[in-house]
Design a protein around this motif. Structure first.
Motif, PDB file in Angstrom:
ATOM      1  N   HIS A   1       0.802  -1.219   0.000  1.00  0.00           N
ATOM      2  CA  HIS A   1       0.000   0.000   0.000  1.00  0.00           C
ATOM      3  C   HIS A   1       0.841   1.278   0.000  1.00  0.00           C
TER       4      HIS A   1
ATOM      5  N   TYR B   1       3.917   2.572  -3.584  1.00  0.00           N
ATOM      6  CA  TYR B   1       3.579   3.245  -4.835  1.00  0.00           C
ATOM      7  C   TYR B   1       2.806   4.523  -4.555  1.00  0.00           C
TER       8      TYR B   1
ATOM      9  N   ASN C   1       0.428   7.947  -4.807  1.00  0.00           N
ATOM     10  CA  ASN C   1      -0.795   8.528  -5.357  1.00  0.00           C
ATOM     11  C   ASN C   1      -1.690   7.564  -6.114  1.00  0.00           C
ATOM     12  N   GLN C   2      -2.220   6.593  -5.377  1.00  0.00           N
ATOM     13  CA  GLN C   2      -3.175   5.675  -5.977  1.00  0.00           C
ATOM     14  C   GLN C   2      -4.520   6.359  -6.238  1.00  0.00           C
TER      15      GLN C   2
ATOM     16  N   THR D   1      -3.355   3.890 -11.343  1.00  0.00           N
ATOM     17  CA  THR D   1      -3.540   2.508 -10.914  1.00  0.00           C
ATOM     18  C   THR D   1      -2.273   2.002 -10.237  1.00  0.00           C
ATOM     19  N   ASN D   2      -2.441   1.026  -9.382  1.00  0.00           N
ATOM     20  CA  ASN D   2      -1.318   0.460  -8.640  1.00  0.00           C
ATOM     21  C   ASN D   2      -0.796  -0.755  -9.381  1.00  0.00           C
TER      22      ASN D   2
ATOM     23  N   LYS E   1      -8.386   6.093 -14.092  1.00  0.00           N
ATOM     24  CA  LYS E   1      -7.108   6.442 -13.481  1.00  0.00           C
ATOM     25  C   LYS E   1      -6.023   6.419 -14.549  1.00  0.00           C
TER      26      LYS E   1
ATOM     27  N   PRO F   1       0.365   4.231 -14.294  1.00  0.00           N
ATOM     28  CA  PRO F   1       1.396   4.564 -13.309  1.00  0.00           C
ATOM     29  C   PRO F   1       2.724   4.981 -13.937  1.00  0.00           C
TER      30      PRO F   1
ATOM     31  N   GLN G   1       6.258   8.476   2.154  1.00  0.00           N
ATOM     32  CA  GLN G   1       5.267   7.419   1.994  1.00  0.00           C
ATOM     33  C   GLN G   1       5.308   6.420   3.144  1.00  0.00           C
TER      34      GLN G   1
END
Length: 478
Positions: free
Chosen positions: A112, A115, A117-118, A122-123, A321, A324, A370
């Motif tokens: 979680h 990565y 700015n979900q 997309t993650n 979205k 990435p 993060q």
């Protein structure tokens, strides 16, 4: 004899010549699906944006197989379901049930938080996870390194202890010892797992506030990549390549130092994204730098941020979205260019450079932030530039005041380390006669702005500003 219906199927061949309707139906069934390829022949390969990091910025077609297949190519070692089947996974060195449990607990945190700015993109952690498990299965160094990372996270971020525990130190010592051996071995010195290990050590040092150790690991990573052939040698493993860039930027921003992987002499200064709109004379870059012609390089960076922000807003409005890789390539290109630009301390360009850098950090946060570590962008030039701009524009027009309001809000909601500016913010809102949140929002949308990302922190900021400056301003944000 033909069956009844709108499209009969002929199952007998009479002696006489078939009628026109029968021949037409026969041809229709015989040619079904055979003409569809003709339309595809005229289609050209869909153009896409080349990688800024890999120096393929030519605006043509993509020549590489793409990030998905690249990551799959370097992560074929581990079966897909291993990530959820811990009991079947074989570590390069068995850590024991208690310590193994720490990795179980750390995995969802890594998923979680690794990565950014979900909200916007997309993650793709499922692509990264395979590489993570592959390294755990092939390298004792990486096993102890990740145990050190996991236990450090629980010590520093979760338990908030001043010093990491003895068990954490033992894994750090073991990993460092094994890393020295790897670096002295030809076939392992520049391996991907070795690079991932050095990145992880630097990350922990940054999160824990140990700038000296972070700098040593950072420079060590740069030397390892030079021996391997440079950053482009990781082109086949995009996840690791981007991690190297983000570590480079995450160290440079808080320490006010220059990044190592891209220097001014070899940077591509043109716009990275194609422009869809003409230059407007009312953008912040023209309003804040009104006494001189804006630097073309700064204009190029502004438009990349503008086009990306516009795409993010459209994606949010349509329930989608962004990719990435697009998010990271654009922001990494922006941050490297801004960090390599130099202006005089009192120039309006310097003021705008710092604010644009702060804006980009709200989209692609620093790695350490993060994982719960305090992160700040310390720019000594910002207060002096802001002061000079305020003095020079005491009788500012409405347009310049609007640009100043955007600048102040972005500075406050970002990681920019600046003195309190609540009074100046309140005075600017009052001078513009803004009496509602909707009016302020409409104004901000005229500059760089991503609604889903910036709306909530801005509302919170303005609420606190009104409370702290009560009696100074007479507007009520509804």
């Amino acid at each position: 004899m033909a069956q009844r219906g709108p499209r009969p199927f002929i199952n007998t061949t009479p002696l006489e010549q078939p009628g026109q309707a029968s021949r037409r139906n026969a041809r229709s069934y015989a040619m079904r699906g055979k003409n569809s390829g003709k339309r595809r022949k005229h289609l050209t390969k869909k153009p896409c944006i080349d990688s800024w990091i890999n120096g393929q910025f030519a605006g043509g077609l993509c020549q590489d197989p793409g990030p998905v297949s690249q990551v799959q190519a370097c992560t074929s070692y581990v079966p897909r379901q291993v990530a959820s089947e811990w009991s079947l996974f074989k570590f390069a060195e068995e850590p024991g049930p208690h310590v193994r449990q720490k990795l179980y607990q750390f995995f969802p945190i890594l998923e979680h938080r690794s990565y950014p700015n979900q909200i916007l993109a997309t993650n793709f952690f499922d692509r990264q996870a395979s590489l993570w498990f592959e390294h755990l299965g092939q390298s004792q160094t990486y096993v102890h390194n990740q145990l050190f990372v996991a236990m450090s996270y629980f010590d520093i971020v979760v338990d908030k202890v001043e010093h990491i525990g003895q068990g954490t130190i033992s894994h750090m010592t073991k990993a460092l010892s094994l890393l020295q051996t790897d670096l002295a071995t030809i076939d392992r010195a520049t391996a991907e797992v070795t690079i991932a290990t050095v990145i992880a050590f630097a990350m922990v040092a940054v999160v824990s506030g140990d700038t000296a150790s972070a700098g040593k690991h950072h420079h060590g990573l740069f030397k390892v990549l030079n021996l391997r052939g440079g950053l482009a040698s990781l082109k086949s493993c995009r996840y690791l390549q981007i991690k190297c860039c983000r570590l480079d930027l995450s160290y440079a921003m808080p320490t006010c130092s220059k990044p190592l992987f891209f220097v001014a002499e070899n940077i591509l200064w043109d716009s990275y994204l194609p422009r869809s709109l003409p230059v407007s004379p009312t953008t912040a870059i023209h309003l804040l730098v009104s006494d001189s012609e804006p630097d073309p390089i700064m204009v190029n960076i502004w438009f990349d941020l503008h086009e990306f922000s516009r795409a993010a807003n459209i994606a949010a409005q349509t329930g989608r979205k962004l990719e990435p890789d697009l998010l990271q390539e654009v922001m990494i290109s922006v941050q490297y260019r801004l960090l390599n630009l130099e202006y005089d301390m009192e120039e309006p360009h310097e003021l705008l450079r710092v604010v644009m850098l702060a804006y980009s950090a709200t989209i692609l946060p620093l790695l350490c932030s993060q994982f719960g570590a305090p992160a700040s962008l310390s720019c000594p030039s910002f207060p002096a530039c802001l002061h000079m701009f305020s003095i020079a524009n005491e009788e500012s027009s409405n347009d310049k005041l609007k640009a100043l309001l955007w600048l102040l809000i972005i500075a406050e909601i970002s990681i920019l380390d600046v003195p309190h500016m609540e009074l100046q913010l309140a005075q600017t809102i009052r001078a513009l006669i803004l009496n509602s949140w909707d009016e302020i929002l409409e104004l901000l949308k005229g500059f760089l702005w991503i609604d889903t990302l910036h709306r909530e922190p801005t509302m919170k900021l303005l609420s606190n500003t009104i409370i702290k400056t009560e009696g100074v301003m007479q507007c009520v944000i509804s």
